[in-house]
Design an enzyme around this catalytic site. Structure first.
Site, mmCIF file in Angstrom:
data_model
loop_
_atom_site.group_PDB
_atom_site.id
_atom_site.type_symbol
_atom_site.label_atom_id
_atom_site.label_comp_id
_atom_site.label_asym_id
_atom_site.label_seq_id
_atom_site.Cartn_x
_atom_site.Cartn_y
_atom_site.Cartn_z
ATOM 1 C CB SER A 144 -3.218 -1.040 -2.227
ATOM 2 O OG SER A 144 -4.153 -0.284 -1.471
ATOM 3 C CB ALA B 132 2.086 0.108 -4.185
ATOM 4 C CG HIS C 257 -1.850 1.215 1.224
ATOM 5 N ND1 HIS C 257 -2.906 1.332 0.342
ATOM 6 C CD2 HIS C 257 -1.843 2.354 1.959
ATOM 7 C CE1 HIS C 257 -3.526 2.481 0.563
ATOM 8 N NE2 HIS C 257 -2.888 3.121 1.534
ATOM 9 C CB SER C 258 1.022 4.302 0.290
ATOM 10 O OG SER C 258 1.355 5.655 0.100
ATOM 11 C CG MET C 259 7.423 3.739 0.385
ATOM 12 S SD MET C 259 8.432 4.265 1.803
ATOM 13 C CE MET C 259 8.159 2.884 2.924
#
Length: 254
Positions: free
Chosen positions: A121, A98, A94-96
């Site tokens: 994500s 990803a 998720h975020s970083m």
């Protein structure tokens, strides 16, 4: 070998499922910790053996310096994961996380041992760049960003002592992700599924769809109502999709 792997500072295995035929590695967001994925681990067990990564600079690793660039981050994670690739393994970030999942996948694929699937994500495609400088702000400026994205436990934001403990790790992570530049034209062989929120201030729908260019395999995008941490309100559906795709791809590789 299993006992040695369990002692890794990087890996948290909240619900060990050694009999599972497929594994999922979960990579947290900037400032996040392995415990963020405890609910996903619990929901997928015992069908999927879930590993949650613990980055340096937080919780029991808070005395360790943070890592301030994505290449070093990805190199370290790839090295840690090699012993765990004895069964088909998927990545969820998720975020970083990803971006880290993508960069780790690139590294492992070059060595002939990449993931069977990649779930990205809450993050724009690696090739989509924005000028951001949260890592250069003072502590109050970083706190404002955390409040904007609503990804940090409100109790932490209200407890200055805890906040001051985690801020160095958050700043290191923001430095890493905000200075990241992807390798032009790079793509993984693994299929990519993108999860995105329709009101995410850090990722537009176009930027999320741009992940399509970063895989030589199948591509799917799932759009949910919500902001940057949309997954908090749609965890059941996301876990359902991850479970189905991970199990399906994993069985194909057996």
């Amino acid at each position: 070998m299993a006992e040695l792997r369990e002692n890794s500072a990087w890996v948290r295995r909240f619900h060990p499922s050694p009999e599972s035929s497929v594994r999922l590695v979960c990579l947290p967001h900037a400032g996040g910790s392995a415990s963020f994925y405890f609910p996903m681990s619990q929901a997928l067990s015992p069908a999927v053996d879930v590993l949650c990564l613990q980055y340096p600079g937080r919780q029991e690793r808070r005395q360790e310096p943070g890592i301030e660039n994505i290449p070093d981050y990805a190199d370290a994670i790839a090295a840690e994961l090699k012993p765990w690739l004895d069964v088909p393994t998927a990545f969820f970030g998720h975020s970083m996380g990803a971006i880290l999942a993508y960069e780790v996948a690139l590294r492992l694929e070059r060595e002939g041992a990449g993931p069977v699937a990649l779930f990205a994500s809450g993050r724009r495609a690696p090739s989509r760049y924005r000028e951001e400088n949260v890592h250069r702000r003072d502590d109050d400026g970083i706190v404002r960003e955390m409040q904007l994205l609503s990804g940090t436990d409100a109790r932490v934001l209200g407890d200055e002592e805890i906040l001051r403990m985690v801020l160095p790790a958050i700043r290191s992570d923001y430095t890493a992700i905000e200075t990241y530049r992807s390798e032009p034209g790079a793509a993984v062989r693994a299929p990519i599924t993108v999860f995105t929120g329709d009101r995410d201030p850090r990722t537009s729908l176009e930027e999320a769809e741009a992940w399509r260019a970063h895989t030589e395999g199948e591509f799917d995008i799932q759009v949910f109502p919500g902001g940057h941490f949309f997954l908090a309100n749609h965890s059941a559906k996301i876990i359902e999709i991850v479970s189905a795709k991970t199990s399906a791809v994993g069985s194909q590789r057996h």
